[in-house]
Design an enzyme around this catalytic site. Structure first.
Site, PDB file in Angstrom:
ATOM      1  N   SER A 157     -39.313  31.880 -21.678  1.00  0.00           N
ATOM      2  CA  SER A 157     -39.158  30.551 -22.274  1.00  0.00           C
ATOM      3  C   SER A 157     -40.559  30.002 -22.471  1.00  0.00           C
ATOM      4  CB  SER A 157     -38.382  29.655 -21.301  1.00  0.00           C
ATOM      5  OG  SER A 157     -38.519  28.299 -21.663  1.00  0.00           O
ATOM      6  N   TYR A 170     -37.228  26.196 -12.733  1.00  0.00           N
ATOM      7  CA  TYR A 170     -37.067  26.929 -14.000  1.00  0.00           C
ATOM      8  C   TYR A 170     -38.428  27.452 -14.483  1.00  0.00           C
ATOM      9  CZ  TYR A 170     -35.306  27.916 -18.729  1.00  0.00           C
ATOM     10  OH  TYR A 170     -34.942  28.533 -19.911  1.00  0.00           O
TER      11      TYR A 170
HETATM   12  N1  LIG Z   1     -31.456  27.525 -25.157  1.00  0.00           N
HETATM   13  C1  LIG Z   1     -32.735  27.254 -24.992  1.00  0.00           C
HETATM   14  O1  LIG Z   1     -33.243  26.193 -25.423  1.00  0.00           O
HETATM   15  C2  LIG Z   1     -33.615  28.262 -24.293  1.00  0.00           C
HETATM   16  C3  LIG Z   1     -35.009  28.077 -24.387  1.00  0.00           C
HETATM   17  C4  LIG Z   1     -35.838  28.979 -23.750  1.00  0.00           C
HETATM   18  C5  LIG Z   1     -35.307  30.051 -23.066  1.00  0.00           C
HETATM   19  N2  LIG Z   1     -33.942  30.207 -22.977  1.00  0.00           N
HETATM   20  C6  LIG Z   1     -33.428  31.348 -22.219  1.00  0.00           C
HETATM   21  O2  LIG Z   1     -32.533  32.077 -23.022  1.00  0.00           O
HETATM   22  C7  LIG Z   1     -31.661  32.835 -22.188  1.00  0.00           C
HETATM   23  C8  LIG Z   1     -30.229  32.717 -22.703  1.00  0.00           C
HETATM   24  O3  LIG Z   1     -29.794  31.373 -22.513  1.00  0.00           O
HETATM   25  P1  LIG Z   1     -28.945  30.587 -23.605  1.00  0.00           P
HETATM   26  O4  LIG Z   1     -29.785  29.460 -24.067  1.00  0.00           O
HETATM   27  O5  LIG Z   1     -28.367  31.515 -24.581  1.00  0.00           O
HETATM   28  O6  LIG Z   1     -27.839  29.938 -22.642  1.00  0.00           O
HETATM   29  P2  LIG Z   1     -26.242  30.126 -22.572  1.00  0.00           P
HETATM   30  O7  LIG Z   1     -25.824  29.313 -21.397  1.00  0.00           O
HETATM   31  O8  LIG Z   1     -25.641  29.807 -23.900  1.00  0.00           O
HETATM   32  O9  LIG Z   1     -26.040  31.687 -22.284  1.00  0.00           O
HETATM   33  C9  LIG Z   1     -26.382  32.254 -21.040  1.00  0.00           C
HETATM   34  C10 LIG Z   1     -25.403  33.370 -20.705  1.00  0.00           C
HETATM   35  O10 LIG Z   1     -25.826  33.950 -19.451  1.00  0.00           O
HETATM   36  C11 LIG Z   1     -24.664  34.140 -18.650  1.00  0.00           C
HETATM   37  N3  LIG Z   1     -25.028  34.143 -17.228  1.00  0.00           N
HETATM   38  C12 LIG Z   1     -25.309  33.088 -16.430  1.00  0.00           C
HETATM   39  N4  LIG Z   1     -25.556  33.495 -15.183  1.00  0.00           N
HETATM   40  C13 LIG Z   1     -25.431  34.847 -15.185  1.00  0.00           C
HETATM   41  C14 LIG Z   1     -25.555  35.861 -14.197  1.00  0.00           C
HETATM   42  N5  LIG Z   1     -25.847  35.554 -12.915  1.00  0.00           N
HETATM   43  N6  LIG Z   1     -25.377  37.141 -14.560  1.00  0.00           N
HETATM   44  C15 LIG Z   1     -25.051  37.462 -15.840  1.00  0.00           C
HETATM   45  N7  LIG Z   1     -24.887  36.559 -16.810  1.00  0.00           N
HETATM   46  C16 LIG Z   1     -25.083  35.258 -16.486  1.00  0.00           C
HETATM   47  C17 LIG Z   1     -23.740  32.986 -19.000  1.00  0.00           C
HETATM   48  O11 LIG Z   1     -22.377  33.286 -18.642  1.00  0.00           O
HETATM   49  C18 LIG Z   1     -23.963  32.871 -20.497  1.00  0.00           C
HETATM   50  O12 LIG Z   1     -23.057  33.683 -21.208  1.00  0.00           O
HETATM   51  C19 LIG Z   1     -31.879  32.306 -20.766  1.00  0.00           C
HETATM   52  O13 LIG Z   1     -32.697  33.211 -20.047  1.00  0.00           O
HETATM   53  C20 LIG Z   1     -32.610  31.004 -20.991  1.00  0.00           C
HETATM   54  O14 LIG Z   1     -33.400  30.634 -19.900  1.00  0.00           O
HETATM   55  C21 LIG Z   1     -33.096  29.333 -23.587  1.00  0.00           C
END
Ligand SMILES: NC(=O)c1ccc[n+]([C@@H]2O[C@H](COP(=O)([O-])OP(=O)(O)OC[C@H]3O[C@@H](n4cnc5c(N)ncnc54)[C@H](O)[C@@H]3O)[C@@H](O)[C@H]2O)c1
Length: 283
Positions: A157, A170
């Site tokens: 991130s 985080y």
């Molecule tokens: N959305 C943003 O703005 C953003 C920005 C920077 C980084 N990220 C990163 O992107 C990645 C994906 O997140 P997202 O934004 O798609 O969120 P999201 O909540 O839409 O998807 C995350 C997925 O991970 C799964 N998950 C949660 N805990 C888990 C575990 N212990 N084992 C396996 N699966 C698990 C959830 O069930 C979900 O399907 C994350 O690592 C997040 O930190 C997101």
């Protein structure tokens, strides 16, 4: 005879490996993970979609099959080493060969002042965001080494370098993912294993709804994510896979992610001072 150790050979990029062919995506049931899985299917990859939420992973696989590609859903909590080991084994059985790409994407959001966070909050966030990525690298790198090639995308991130207040746990987990990715990129080059680390700012997904965000700003954060994000999860997935193909280590998809990256590197002390002042002003 041409020496294999000439300076030229050290700096010449090899053609992109067919790393998308047999891919494993963690957290593939939603957001960025689902977008990665669907984009891989479009690129004719076979995808193992894993998630702690099996029904969500199965929904992604349904969409992959509708697109005419092959997929398989596996329930896996990335914080549990034994489950990630089993995931690597199940993927190899499903593909009939070692995986060629792992996308360590599963992650959770955690916000709040440092003194508000419990140690259980820290453990939850660290288990998923940092240990989940360590587990993924630990169990898939041996498969890549056996195959003689492979690729890793670690989803960090912009929080890995922006150090935004009220996001300490985080930020720490994502800084760890960035450091691990940079280290592995250097260490695994000689095995023809590529690494890319994704560092986005806001991407419209379910991360706020699924996370532990204090009520005082959870609505605002979700609103900002859904309405002011400068990209989509589909675009982020496409760009990251393209950059991996080109042998690039970093993906900072948005202009603000790039700006923060440059500011932090140009003058870390000034950047942190500016951050502290803005936090005092707006709090
Ligand atoms: N959305 C943003 O703005 C953003 C920005 C920077 C980084 N990220 C990163 O992107 C990645 C994906 O997140 P997202 O934004 O798609 O969120 P999201 O909540 O839409 O998807 C995350 C997925 O991970 C799964 N998950 C949660 N805990 C888990 C575990 N212990 N084992 C396996 N699966 C698990 C959830 O069930 C979900 O399907 C994350 O690592 C997040 O930190 C997101």
């Amino acid at each position: 005879m041409k020496s294999p150790f000439s300076m030229k050979s050290l700096f010449t990029r090899k053609p992109a490996p067919s790393s998308h062919a047999y891919a494993v995506v963690t957290g593939a049931g939603s957001g960025i993970g689902r977008s990665f899985a669907l984009e891989l299917a479009k690129r004719h990859g076979s995808v193992v979609c894993s998630d702690i939420n099996l029904a969500a992973a199965e929904e992604t696989v349904n969409r992959i099959r509708q697109a005419g590609a092959t997929g398989h859903a596996v329930q896996c909590d990335v914080g549990d080493a034994a489950q990630v080991k089993a995931l690597a084994e199940k993927a190899e059985t499903f593909f009939g060969q070692p995986a060629t790409l792992v996308i360590n994407n599963a992650g959770v959001g955690l916000g709040g002042r440092f003194d508000e966070l419990t140690l259980e909050d820290w453990k939850w966030c660290t288990d998923v965001n940092l240990w989940g990525v360590i587990h993924g690298c630990h169990y898939f790198v041996p498969q890549f080494k056996r195959l003689g090639r492979g690729a890793i995308i670690n989803v960090a991130s912009a929080a890995s370098y922006t150090a935004a207040p009220e996001m300490s746990a985080y930020n720490v987990t994502k800084a760890g993912v960035l450091a691990l990715s940079e280290t592995l990129s250097a260490e695994l080059k000689k095995y023809d294993i590529r690494v890319n680390v994704l560092c986005p700012t806001l991407v419209p997904t379910n991360i706020i709804k699924n996370g532990r965000i204090p009520g005082r700003y959870s609505k605002l954060a979700d609103h900002a994510l859904m309405n002011y994000a400068m990209t989509t999860s589909d675009d982020v997935a496409r760009l990251t896979l393209d950059r991996l193909d080109r042998g690039q280590l970093y993906t900072t998809p948005q202009i603000d992610a790039k700006l923060f990256w440059m500011m932090k590197r140009a003058s870390p002390a000034l950047y942190t001072r500016f951050l502290g002042l803005s936090y005092r002003l707006f709090k």
